[in-house]
Design an enzyme around this catalytic site. Structure first.
Site, PDB file in Angstrom:
ATOM      1  CD  GLN A   1      -2.994   0.872   2.360  1.00 32.76           C
ATOM      2  OE1 GLN A   1      -2.670   0.228   3.342  1.00 32.76           O
ATOM      3  NE2 GLN A   1      -4.149   1.512   2.303  1.00 32.76           N
TER       4      GLN A   1
ATOM      5  CE1 TYR B   1       1.057 -10.457   7.584  1.00 32.28           C
ATOM      6  CE2 TYR B   1       2.607  -8.926   8.583  1.00 32.28           C
ATOM      7  CZ  TYR B   1       1.528  -9.781   8.691  1.00 32.28           C
ATOM      8  OH  TYR B   1       0.933  -9.969   9.913  1.00 32.28           O
TER       9      TYR B   1
ATOM     10  CB  ALA C   1     -12.012  -3.777  13.801  1.00 28.46           C
TER      11      ALA C   1
ATOM     12  CD  GLU D   1      -5.795  10.242  14.552  1.00 26.06           C
ATOM     13  OE1 GLU D   1      -6.847   9.881  15.095  1.00 26.06           O
ATOM     14  OE2 GLU D   1      -5.678  10.432  13.329  1.00 26.06           O
ATOM     15  CG  ASN D   2      -3.237   5.230  14.838  1.00 25.51           C
ATOM     16  OD1 ASN D   2      -4.236   5.933  14.980  1.00 25.51           O
ATOM     17  ND2 ASN D   2      -3.114   4.383  13.830  1.00 25.51           N
TER      18      ASN D   2
END
Length: 337
Positions: free
Chosen positions: A31, A58, A215, A300-301
């Site tokens: 991505q 992956y 999730a 942010e996380n």
């Protein structure tokens, strides 16, 4: 940076892991560009994150290659960070998957080559293998540790019964038992981590590493009005996620999330930050793996750690009431002895 990362022992091992780690599923080698991946990893390391997780499957091995290239370029002290990879799906041939001695050894060697590392700190079994005897699997993981190709081994998506069997086999034959289980945990999936993992920890010292605390993005609130074009659910190969979001249950979850978002507003954080802080609030969780497709998202996380203290018993009770899914313990033992 305002967020202060703390460290915990991984289960009853001596390995000190950052309370949040960086996962590479979906993002690295797929991505994100290699440049963005480097920016993300650099922010993680400079913020105090010391745990980087990947897997042979992956992006068909590309995630390991990207991670390895960045680590080579940055030249951080190898002793200052932890790399884990997962073994199960290595290729198309019948012998390139599973947890046979052959695939564990060859698969891990392949991972090390792609990562350009002499060893990984933890090698995880990416799912149970019903076709391979447990003794063979535990012996193979003991062998790769004795060879110096890994420091520890763990499990991922294993049932408590399977984990107990691995532990029993290790004790019976004087082999090395697993130190941690990687498992999914978030506001909508709670039972295993809240009921079964604490019991495993007290019985055999197994630690808990969490993946997908949001999730797969559902807990960010971005799917409230459908599927955004650049979201994970719009990616090729993620139709399962799109179907899940658009299902009747998915719509119900979005309704509950609107109420949870109001709680987040009240304590001054985003819905994502509340969801991550909620996972970290669980004292049986050793590390929560964060995924990020850009630096701003990761920043942010990471800030979620500031809001753990804001989740008071009253707030936690309110969230339990809104979600209506707090697991109830059975009277009988949850884990096979």
């Amino acid at each position: 940076m305002s967020a202060r990362i703390h460290y915990k022992n991984l289960g009853k091992s001596g390995l000190r892991v950052s309370m949040v780690g960086l996962g590479t599923w979906v993002t690295f080698g797929a991505q994100t560009s290699d440049e963005t991946a480097e920016e993300i990893l650099t922010l993680a390391y400079e913020s105090g994150i010391n745990f980087f997780d990947t897997a042979e499957v992956y992006a068909a091995g590309k995630a390991e290659i990207v991670l390895g290239n960045i680590l080579q370029k940055k030249q951080w002290r190898r002793s200052s960070y932890i790399v884990s990879s997962k073994i199960y799906w290595g290729g198309k041939a019948e012998t390139e998957k599973g947890l046979s001695r052959k695939h564990i050894i060859e698969g891990l060697k392949g991972s090390l080559e792609r990562l350009q590392l002499e060893y990984v700190d933890i090698v995880f079994a990416n799912k149970p293998d019903v076709h391979t005897p447990m003794e063979e699997t535990v012996r193979a993981f003991t062998h790769v540790i004795n060879q110096g190709w890994a420091m520890y081994w763990g499990t991922s998506r294993w049932s408590p019964t399977d984990i107990m069997e691995a532990y029993s086999v290790a004790r019976q034959f004087n082999l090395i038992p697993p130190v941690a289980e990687q498992t999914e945990y978030h506001l909508f999936q709670r039972e295993k981590v809240e009921l079964q993992m604490p019991e495993l920890y007290h019985k055999i010292g197994i630690g808990t590493v969490i993946w997908s605390p949001l999730a797969s993005g559902i807990l960010t609130g971005k799917y409230d009005d459908g599927i955004p074009i650049h979201s994970r659910a719009a990616l090729k190969g993620y139709s399962w996620l799109k179907d899940k979001i658009l299902s009747e249950e998915g719509r119900r979850q979005q309704g509950k999330l609107r109420e949870v978002a109001e709680v987040a507003d009240r304590i001054g954080c985003s819905l994502s930050q509340l969801a991550i802080a909620w996972c970290l609030k669980n004292e049986n969780v050793n590390c929560v793996l964060l995924g990020a497709s850009n630096v701003d998202q990761l920043y942010e996380n990471i800030q979620a750690v500031q809001y753990i203290s804001k989740l008071t018993p009253n707030i936690m009770h309110e969230l339990d009431r809104l979600l209506g899914n707090k697991p109830k313990a059975n009277r009988r033992d949850n884990v096979s002895r």
